[in-house]
Design a protein around this motif. Structure first.
Motif, PDB file in Angstrom:
ATOM      1  N   LYS A   1      31.238  47.818  43.576  1.00  0.00           N
ATOM      2  CA  LYS A   1      32.380  47.030  43.140  1.00  0.00           C
ATOM      3  C   LYS A   1      32.264  45.577  43.613  1.00  0.00           C
ATOM      4  CE  LYS A   1      37.071  47.673  43.841  1.00  0.00           C
ATOM      5  NZ  LYS A   1      38.206  48.457  44.373  1.00  0.00           N
TER       6      LYS A   1
ATOM      7  N   ALA B   1      31.883  48.645  37.469  1.00  0.00           N
ATOM      8  CA  ALA B   1      30.873  48.865  38.506  1.00  0.00           C
ATOM      9  C   ALA B   1      30.109  50.162  38.222  1.00  0.00           C
ATOM     10  CB  ALA B   1      31.538  48.923  39.879  1.00  0.00           C
ATOM     11  N   GLU B   2      30.868  51.219  37.914  1.00  0.00           N
ATOM     12  CA  GLU B   2      30.226  52.519  37.659  1.00  0.00           C
ATOM     13  C   GLU B   2      29.321  52.453  36.430  1.00  0.00           C
ATOM     14  OE1 GLU B   2      33.517  55.182  37.467  1.00  0.00           O
ATOM     15  OE2 GLU B   2      33.743  55.229  39.667  1.00  0.00           O
TER      16      GLU B   2
ATOM     17  N   LYS C   1      36.429  48.888  38.897  1.00  0.00           N
ATOM     18  CA  LYS C   1      35.700  50.052  39.405  1.00  0.00           C
ATOM     19  C   LYS C   1      34.868  50.665  38.272  1.00  0.00           C
ATOM     20  CE  LYS C   1      36.579  54.340  41.803  1.00  0.00           C
ATOM     21  NZ  LYS C   1      37.547  55.424  41.668  1.00  0.00           N
ATOM     22  N   GLU C   2      35.463  50.732  37.095  1.00  0.00           N
ATOM     23  CA  GLU C   2      34.738  51.316  35.963  1.00  0.00           C
ATOM     24  C   GLU C   2      33.548  50.449  35.545  1.00  0.00           C
ATOM     25  OE1 GLU C   2      37.830  53.893  33.328  1.00  0.00           O
ATOM     26  OE2 GLU C   2      38.451  51.814  33.744  1.00  0.00           O
TER      27      GLU C   2
ATOM     28  N   THR D   1      38.849  49.055  34.338  1.00  0.00           N
ATOM     29  CA  THR D   1      39.064  48.504  35.680  1.00  0.00           C
ATOM     30  C   THR D   1      37.733  47.981  36.215  1.00  0.00           C
ATOM     31  OG1 THR D   1      38.515  50.559  36.790  1.00  0.00           O
ATOM     32  CG2 THR D   1      40.805  50.262  36.122  1.00  0.00           C
TER      33      THR D   1
END
Lengths: 337, 337
Positions: free
Chosen positions: A20, A13-14, A10-11, A8
């Motif tokens: 994000k 981004a992490e 979000k992932e 995703t």
């Protein structure tokens, strides 16, 4: 070659150690620092990411583009806006326009307001880009195109103001004018007040005119009239370079009221190329930037960004010269020989 | 004296036998049929309703006003838009503008779009109001002000086109012109194509000019040029009345190219009063409607409607005449004596 698991936004981004919104900007053509860009690219490659799957993570497309305009009563700006609007409409997008009356605080407020209204992209027709603009623009996670001002941190469409200015300076210089005044706008407007002005001054300098009289005026007819009054009170000139046709219209009025002849006593040249400037007697000599192309370029660029296609960071809009009858050739001074 | 129980908007709607949106329109100054209006008023009186308690039932105010504009490159329209925008901003409102490029289907779509965007009011700068417009406008439950066209079902701000036109017709007639052409716009534009035209024709008629040559043109410079070419090919005229200054600019160009003199051979008069028309040689005779007042009036009216204050259904915008130098007085024909 990495895993095949879909990840995703979000992932990503992490894994990249960024927010994000930065990842979203990465995909939407917004500004992302080179180092961060590389980090995100490497994560994406590692996970075999396909951009299209991300498009669907975004809010539903509104098919609306927001435009921030500095004013609505400039002929050039209106032509660019109409062109943008027409080209976007052909592609199924509508545009909503907010006028800022040249006020920076309003530009910032309205950029954010349009963004919150869920437009798919923003076109900023700017007169000035401050640090506050840059900060805000870097936080906006949708495509942004800046038109009429240089924007090194992102994507912009600009007139070729330097070479347009230089052309005008050397055109006046090469016709043996000796006492030249320039009606410029404030340096706050970088494109016209700095870049175009520098072009004019460099063009004049190359022709041996080192010290033209530089006066400032805003874009209004009334202020241009006042400043031309001052120029004529304070100097005896044989040529006047205006920054816009509107200023030149003011100059025509004042110069005639004073009983001077154009171009026999004073040559006039400017930038704009309005329809109506053609009807002045004598016809105004003026440099016209291609507003239709400018608008088309804005529309095409923002749509490419929305589709995650590559765009050039800077695109220049070219000019044509309308020779008119308002500049004459003076007799060369003996010392010129 | 009725009960003192507070009722809800929904209950007023049920008791009046109408939809909730009609009740909302009633309170927001929108169109409600006279009969329905009376029914709602009687329910309200019966239940001692206080309007302010309803204001809070509405969606939170966005403090945004939507404007539908037919174009952005008309000098007059741009001036009205800038004036509306400035006056609304002074009152803490911002405006968002959508351009329809004179397309009726887009006007309808965008009216609805702006309404869905939760603007507090809508200003429609119209060139034509169709039945579809009327139907849609009657369903919109927020204040709507129509500018530049008459809107008998609601609230409008219009130029005094009939008397402006009549003034121009009799001005030309009383100066003994005998062969007059009028460059008009299509009747689709009621204000200019019907009302202004009728004023011109009536003014001419009073001065004994029964049959001027009427030609149609759109608002563009290019089309005006084409039509003036046709007029000159087909008739020998001594005066030309244009519907807008932009048309007059086209006429200047063509008339000069043909070698005629203004006004010695052909007088020209029009409607607009652009800054630049003053700079034409000879200066253009033109009727100027007060765009600043028009914008102020729109802003003030929509704000009064938002506050549930009373407004006049029709407000007229006055004109001034700029005499210029483009109309001369012909020698009266012996038969006039």
């Amino acid at each position: 070659m990495g895993t095949v698991r879909k990840i995703t936004m979000k992932e990503i981004a992490e894994l990249s150690g960024v927010g994000k919104s930065t990842v979203s900007r990465y995909f939407n053509g917004g500004y992302v620092k080179e180092e961060t860009r590389k980090r995100i690219a490497s994560i994406i490659q590692q996970y075999n990411y396909e951009p299209n799957s991300f498009a669907r993570l975004k809010a539903k497309s509104s098919r609306m583009i927001g435009i921030i305009a500095p004013c609505l009563d400039s002929i050039v700006t209106s032509q660019v806006l109409m062109s943008i609007d027409r080209h976007l409409r052909q592609e199924g997008y509508s545009t909503i326009i907010i006028n800022t009356d040249h006020q920076e605080t309003l530009e910032l407020q309205y950029l954010e307001k349009l963004w919150r209204m869920n437009v798919d992209g923003l076109i900023l027709s700017a007169t000035h880009l401050s640090d506050a603009h840059r900060t805000l623009l870097s936080q906006i996670d949708i495509p942004v195109v800046v038109v009429a001002q240089n924007y090194p941190d992102g994507i912009c469409i600009i007139n070729d103001d330097y070479y347009g200015g230089k052309f005008v300076g050397s055109y006046i210089g090469s016709r043996h004018h000796r006492s030249v005044a320039c009606l410029c706008v404030d340096t706050w407007d970088e494109a016209i007040g700095v870049v175009r002005r520098q072009g004019i001054l460099d063009g004049l300098k190359e022709s041996g005119i080192e010290r033209p009289y530089v006066y400032l005026s805003d874009f209004s007819f009334a202020h241009a009239c006042t400043q031309v009054e001052r120029i004529l009170d304070e100097h005896s000139i044989d040529a006047l370079i205006c920054s816009t046709d509107r200023q030149a219209l003011g100059a025509y009025k004042v110069i005639r009221e004073r009983g001077y002849r154009i171009p026999q006593d004073i040559s006039i040249i400017s930038f704009g190329g309005y329809d109506i400037s053609e009807l002045l007697t004598p016809q105004l000599a003026t440099v016209r930037f291609d507003t239709e192309y400018s608008g088309k370029c804005c529309a095409r660029t923002i749509l490419r960004m929305i589709r995650n296609e590559e765009v050039q960071p800077i695109q220049y809009v070219n000019y044509t010269f309308i020779e008119g009858e308002s500049v004459c050739t003076r007799t060369p001074h003996p010392s010129d020989e």
